[in-house]
Design an enzyme around this catalytic site. Structure first.
Site, PDB file in Angstrom:
ATOM      1  N   GLY A 108       2.510   1.422  -6.532  1.00  0.00           N
ATOM      2  CA  GLY A 108       2.525   1.019  -5.132  1.00  0.00           C
ATOM      3  C   GLY A 108       3.909   0.615  -4.680  1.00  0.00           C
ATOM      4  CD  GLU A 159       9.868   0.958  -6.945  1.00  0.00           C
ATOM      5  OE1 GLU A 159      10.960   0.422  -6.725  1.00  0.00           O
ATOM      6  OE2 GLU A 159       9.726   2.135  -7.305  1.00  0.00           O
ATOM      7  N   GLY A 160       5.739  -1.588  -7.333  1.00  0.00           N
ATOM      8  CA  GLY A 160       4.996  -1.647  -8.595  1.00  0.00           C
ATOM      9  C   GLY A 160       5.049  -0.278  -9.234  1.00  0.00           C
ATOM     10  CB  VAL A 163       5.561  -3.915  -0.355  1.00  0.00           C
ATOM     11  CG1 VAL A 163       5.330  -4.707   0.927  1.00  0.00           C
ATOM     12  CG2 VAL A 163       4.375  -4.094  -1.298  1.00  0.00           C
ATOM     13  CG  ASP A 220      -1.065  -9.229 -11.546  1.00  0.00           C
ATOM     14  OD1 ASP A 220      -0.502  -9.846 -12.474  1.00  0.00           O
ATOM     15  OD2 ASP A 220      -0.534  -8.266 -10.968  1.00  0.00           O
TER      16      ASP A 220
HETATM   17  N1  ADE Z   1       6.914  -8.470  -0.645  1.00  0.00           N
HETATM   18  C1  ADE Z   1       5.674  -8.053  -0.879  1.00  0.00           C
HETATM   19  N2  ADE Z   1       4.874  -8.362   0.126  1.00  0.00           N
HETATM   20  C2  ADE Z   1       5.621  -9.017   1.048  1.00  0.00           C
HETATM   21  C3  ADE Z   1       5.357  -9.628   2.311  1.00  0.00           C
HETATM   22  N3  ADE Z   1       4.144  -9.610   2.842  1.00  0.00           N
HETATM   23  N4  ADE Z   1       6.364 -10.226   2.951  1.00  0.00           N
HETATM   24  C4  ADE Z   1       7.581 -10.249   2.393  1.00  0.00           C
HETATM   25  N5  ADE Z   1       7.890  -9.705   1.225  1.00  0.00           N
HETATM   26  C5  ADE Z   1       6.915  -9.096   0.551  1.00  0.00           C
END
Ligand code: ADE
Length: 304
Positions: free
Chosen positions: A24, A20-21, A26, A164
């Site tokens: 954004g 988490e940003g 994920v 980054d």
């Molecule tokens: N965290 C962020 N991107 C990821 C990814 N592609 N696989 C596992 N953990 C993640």
């Protein structure tokens, strides 16, 4: 179009957030395959974000398409643009089961510390932690460092500045394969003036080169600086760089006075010399990623 993946062909596991940003997020997910489902990671924006955030994710997608494949760069699987008009974009990338390098260093690596060998400090206070199975050695640390340098060479060849680079943006695909991710801040040299100022508070200042902090100049050589800080994270097993410091303009003065991060516990004097070279005041004095890879590879000892 070549990368379009239909909404019905993948599933987001909303309860399994991987990262988490500020804007954004994920999630873990699954991509339908002909025989079985594949684990994937899905990057999207948080609800109700500004249009510029969506544009940033789109440009990250563009960068990833432009990057093509490299074993040390997280692979793009595709993107779902069906809801773009509603302000939602999903970028699907390969899943890296061991997660981010910073967390891995702070947890798994520290637990397996007992098998770290060939490090001066270890020889002195040689405490054993019984019961660890998979051994880990200083070779692993060097191996990750070498692979990150390889991935960064690929970025440079593709004229991409990461902007980054940090251990949090390096993922472990396996114990001996790392991949660079998060091109959210990355910019292409070709059209980089489309990227303008950003508030300094948001910047990853601990990883930024002196000229970036002073003048917002991002180059491959400022990526080299960040690479040096990433090395420091690796060889400190995931400590926060500049412990105890907070963001003030005095940080710039600190760097101006040629003060730098001190030698992390698990770096030999030679490895510390390599990271120090990444923090040369003059960008042109810093090594490039090819040189860094070669230098670090020399520390790699094949298992006997
Ligand atoms: N965290 C962020 N991107 C990821 C990814 N592609 N696989 C596992 N953990 C993640």
């Amino acid at each position: 179009q070549e990368y379009e993946i239909k909404w019905k062909d993948f599933k987001i596991l909303e309860d399994q957030q991987l990262g988490e940003g500020e804007f954004g997020v994920v999630f873990k997910g699954e991509l339908s395959g002909s025989t079985s489902n594949e684990n994937i990671a899905i990057k999207t924006t948080k609800p109700k974000v500004d249009r510029t955030i969506l544009l940033a994710l789109m440009s990250e997608l563009k960068v990833m398409i432009h990057l093509e494949m490299h074993e040390n760069i997280v692979k793009l699987l595709g993107a779902c643009t069906e809801f773009l008009r509603e302000g939602r974009l999903y970028v699907l990338v390969e899943y890296c089961p061991l997660g981010s390098l910073d967390l891995y260093l702070r947890t798994t690596v520290r637990i397996k510390l007992d098998s770290l060998v060939a490090i001066p400090e270890r020889a002195i206070n040689n405490q054993e932690i019984p019961g660890t199975i998979d051994s880990l050695s200083s070779n692993d640390l060097v191996n990750w460092a070498v692979q990150i340098a390889r991935g960064m060479q690929h970025l440079q060849n593709k004229k991409i500045i990461h902007g980054d680079l940090a251990a949090r943006n390096v993922l472990l695909y396996s114990g001996n394969q790392v991949k660079i991710t998060d091109f959210g801040l990355s910019r292409q040299l070709l059209n980089y003036d489309s990227y303008v100022k950003q508030s300094q508070a948001m910047l990853p200042w601990r990883w930024l080169a002196i000229e970036t902090l002073k003048s917002m100049i991002f180059t491959h050589k400022s990526d080299v600086w960040s690479y040096g800080v990433t090395l420091w994270e690796i060889f400190s097993l995931g400590l926060i760089p500049y412990p105890g410091m907070t963001w003030t303009t005095e940080f710039v003065d600190y760097l101006e006075q040629n003060l730098r991060l001190s030698r992390p516990k698990y770096a030999s004097a030679e490895i510390y010399k390599i990271m120090m070279s990444c923090w040369e005041y003059e960008p042109d004095m810093r090594p490039d990623f090819r040189y860094l890879e070669d230098k670090l590879r020399a520390f790699f000892m094949f298992p006997s």
